[in-house]
Structure formats: C-alpha cells, structure tokens
Design a protein around this motif. Sequence first.
Motif, mmCIF file in Angstrom:
data_model
loop_
_atom_site.group_PDB
_atom_site.id
_atom_site.type_symbol
_atom_site.label_atom_id
_atom_site.label_comp_id
_atom_site.label_asym_id
_atom_site.label_seq_id
_atom_site.Cartn_x
_atom_site.Cartn_y
_atom_site.Cartn_z
ATOM 1 N N VAL A 164 -58.385 87.733 6.481
ATOM 2 C CA VAL A 164 -57.681 88.374 5.370
ATOM 3 C C VAL A 164 -58.750 88.882 4.407
ATOM 4 O O VAL A 164 -59.615 88.114 3.973
ATOM 5 C CB VAL A 164 -56.735 87.373 4.665
ATOM 6 C CG1 VAL A 164 -55.985 88.058 3.536
ATOM 7 C CG2 VAL A 164 -55.770 86.755 5.668
ATOM 8 N N VAL A 165 -58.684 90.160 4.098
ATOM 9 C CA VAL A 165 -59.641 90.766 3.182
ATOM 10 C C VAL A 165 -58.911 91.126 1.901
ATOM 11 O O VAL A 165 -57.915 91.850 1.929
ATOM 12 C CB VAL A 165 -60.285 92.032 3.804
ATOM 13 C CG1 VAL A 165 -61.222 92.700 2.813
ATOM 14 C CG2 VAL A 165 -61.014 91.667 5.086
ATOM 15 N N VAL A 166 -59.424 90.595 0.792
ATOM 16 C CA VAL A 166 -58.830 90.827 -0.524
ATOM 17 C C VAL A 166 -59.927 91.391 -1.426
ATOM 18 O O VAL A 166 -60.938 90.714 -1.660
ATOM 19 C CB VAL A 166 -58.268 89.519 -1.125
ATOM 20 C CG1 VAL A 166 -57.644 89.781 -2.489
ATOM 21 C CG2 VAL A 166 -57.266 88.888 -0.183
ATOM 22 N N ASP A 167 -59.760 92.606 -1.885
ATOM 23 C CA ASP A 167 -60.747 93.201 -2.782
ATOM 24 C C ASP A 167 -60.725 92.503 -4.132
ATOM 25 O O ASP A 167 -59.668 92.139 -4.644
ATOM 26 C CB ASP A 167 -60.474 94.698 -2.976
ATOM 27 C CG ASP A 167 -60.673 95.484 -1.683
ATOM 28 O OD1 ASP A 167 -61.516 95.061 -0.872
ATOM 29 O OD2 ASP A 167 -59.999 96.511 -1.507
ATOM 30 N N GLY A 168 -61.913 92.268 -4.700
ATOM 31 C CA GLY A 168 -62.016 91.715 -6.038
ATOM 32 C C GLY A 168 -62.028 90.206 -6.132
ATOM 33 O O GLY A 168 -62.117 89.665 -7.227
ATOM 34 N N LEU A 169 -61.943 89.485 -5.022
ATOM 35 C CA LEU A 169 -62.017 88.022 -5.075
ATOM 36 C C LEU A 169 -63.476 87.580 -5.126
ATOM 37 O O LEU A 169 -64.341 88.209 -4.520
ATOM 38 C CB LEU A 169 -61.395 87.399 -3.829
ATOM 39 C CG LEU A 169 -59.901 87.192 -3.784
ATOM 40 C CD1 LEU A 169 -59.533 86.471 -2.494
ATOM 41 C CD2 LEU A 169 -59.391 86.425 -4.970
ATOM 42 N N PRO A 170 -63.766 86.475 -5.794
ATOM 43 C CA PRO A 170 -65.112 85.909 -5.708
ATOM 44 C C PRO A 170 -65.438 85.559 -4.252
ATOM 45 O O PRO A 170 -64.547 85.203 -3.477
ATOM 46 C CB PRO A 170 -65.023 84.639 -6.563
ATOM 47 C CG PRO A 170 -63.857 84.860 -7.461
ATOM 48 C CD PRO A 170 -62.903 85.727 -6.699
ATOM 49 N N TRP A 207 -55.335 77.999 -2.016
ATOM 50 C CA TRP A 207 -56.758 78.227 -1.804
ATOM 51 C C TRP A 207 -57.367 79.027 -2.951
ATOM 52 O O TRP A 207 -58.546 78.937 -3.239
ATOM 53 C CB TRP A 207 -57.013 78.966 -0.485
ATOM 54 C CG TRP A 207 -56.253 80.253 -0.417
ATOM 55 C CD1 TRP A 207 -55.006 80.409 0.105
ATOM 56 C CD2 TRP A 207 -56.628 81.510 -0.942
ATOM 57 N NE1 TRP A 207 -54.580 81.698 -0.062
ATOM 58 C CE2 TRP A 207 -55.568 82.406 -0.701
ATOM 59 C CE3 TRP A 207 -57.754 81.996 -1.592
ATOM 60 C CZ2 TRP A 207 -55.599 83.736 -1.086
ATOM 61 C CZ3 TRP A 207 -57.782 83.321 -1.974
ATOM 62 C CH2 TRP A 207 -56.712 84.181 -1.720
ATOM 63 N N CYS A 208 -56.555 79.810 -3.622
ATOM 64 C CA CYS A 208 -57.037 80.715 -4.663
ATOM 65 C C CYS A 208 -57.351 79.984 -5.970
ATOM 66 O O CYS A 208 -58.215 80.403 -6.725
ATOM 67 C CB CYS A 208 -56.001 81.808 -4.901
ATOM 68 S SG CYS A 208 -56.553 83.096 -6.002
ATOM 69 N N GLU A 265 -66.783 83.054 -2.678
ATOM 70 C CA GLU A 265 -66.413 81.744 -2.116
ATOM 71 C C GLU A 265 -64.926 81.690 -1.761
ATOM 72 O O GLU A 265 -64.543 81.083 -0.770
ATOM 73 C CB GLU A 265 -66.801 80.583 -3.041
ATOM 74 C CG GLU A 265 -66.094 80.556 -4.384
ATOM 75 C CD GLU A 265 -66.773 81.416 -5.455
ATOM 76 O OE1 GLU A 265 -66.221 81.476 -6.554
ATOM 77 O OE2 GLU A 265 -67.822 82.029 -5.184
ATOM 78 N N GLN A 266 -64.083 82.345 -2.534
ATOM 79 C CA GLN A 266 -62.657 82.385 -2.196
ATOM 80 C C GLN A 266 -62.413 83.334 -1.032
ATOM 81 O O GLN A 266 -61.581 83.065 -0.166
ATOM 82 C CB GLN A 266 -61.840 82.807 -3.417
ATOM 83 C CG GLN A 266 -61.811 81.743 -4.484
ATOM 84 C CD GLN A 266 -61.124 82.228 -5.739
ATOM 85 O OE1 GLN A 266 -60.985 83.427 -5.967
ATOM 86 N NE2 GLN A 266 -60.699 81.289 -6.566
ATOM 87 N N HIS A 267 -63.142 84.420 -1.002
ATOM 88 C CA HIS A 267 -62.980 85.388 0.087
ATOM 89 C C HIS A 267 -63.405 84.769 1.418
ATOM 90 O O HIS A 267 -62.769 84.982 2.447
ATOM 91 C CB HIS A 267 -63.803 86.647 -0.217
ATOM 92 C CG HIS A 267 -63.487 87.770 0.701
ATOM 93 N ND1 HIS A 267 -64.325 88.122 1.724
ATOM 94 C CD2 HIS A 267 -62.409 88.595 0.770
ATOM 95 C CE1 HIS A 267 -63.786 89.137 2.376
ATOM 96 N NE2 HIS A 267 -62.627 89.437 1.821
ATOM 97 N N ASN A 268 -64.473 83.967 1.420
ATOM 98 C CA ASN A 268 -64.954 83.327 2.645
ATOM 99 C C ASN A 268 -63.940 82.361 3.234
ATOM 100 O O ASN A 268 -63.934 82.123 4.436
ATOM 101 C CB ASN A 268 -66.279 82.603 2.392
ATOM 102 C CG ASN A 268 -67.416 83.580 2.191
ATOM 103 O OD1 ASN A 268 -67.353 84.726 2.619
ATOM 104 N ND2 ASN A 268 -68.465 83.123 1.520
#
Length: 151
Positions: free
Chosen positions: A128-134, A96-97, A136-139
């Motif tokens: 899942v929360v990832v700091d620093g992702l754009p 997905w990344c 659209e990828q975070h969504n």
Amino acid sequence: MRRRSAVSGLLSVLVTGLPGGLVTGCAEPGGLEVSGPARSPAPAELPVRVSEGPGRPGLRRPATFEIAGTVRLTRLRWKSWGGPAAEAVGEVSGPWCGPSCRARHRARVSFSGRVGQDRHAYYSRVSVVVDGLPSEQHNELRELRLHVPKR
C-alpha cells in the motif's frame, strides 16, 4: 535359385535397413538425445482471488479488504485484476497509523505473488502506497503477507 536368394536377401536388407536409416539419418552423431521431463501444456488461466484470513471466502476485486486486522482498505477501484499484479486505488486506515494522522488516507494498492491452487490462484502479498506518510509508517505497509488457503 541362387539369383533369387541374392535378390530376396538384397530386398530384405533394403526393407529392414532403409526405414532405420531414414529415422536415424537426421539425428546427431551418436543418436537422438532426450533429457528431462516431457513438457506439459500450459495450464489454463485460473481465476484469481484474495483471502482476508483462514475460514474467510476468497474474494475477487473486493471493494473493501482487511489485512491481518490492522490495515483496512476501503473504496477500492480496480485498474487491473488477475495478472501477475492487481492494481487499485482507494483509502487505507487502521491502528498502524497512530493518533497523529487522519483516520483515512488515499492509497494505491498492489496485490502480487500469485500462488496457484487446484481451482484458483491467490495473491500472497500486498503493498500500500500512501503519499505524505512518514517513512516508518509507510514501511509498515510494504510487502505485507496475505493468507493463502492450503490446497
């Protein structure tokens, strides 16, 4: 004889009428009203699990977890488990990344949406929360549905 029948009649009224008066004496005018189903005792706490998919065993506090073959959680360290939400920190990776980001990211994971079954409860969603992702990828990592075995 007349006196005896008057006394016995009075005693009959007192014996049969007094308990009825005591029972209804505390009720609201018009009698006691009962509606709806009877309350049942609160169910015992069910052990909570999470499932990676059909035919896969339910897991408790997994160290690794795969979501729909596209999101892989690893090195999970659990802060809580079994309540309305389960919280962990670990790493996330997957296709997905895309090729532009690193293979693994530090992540905060939250399982939620407990669904009770006969002997277990299962979490039905994960975020899942990832700091620093754009964004659209975070969504793509928010409110993912999980497999819940049928009863």
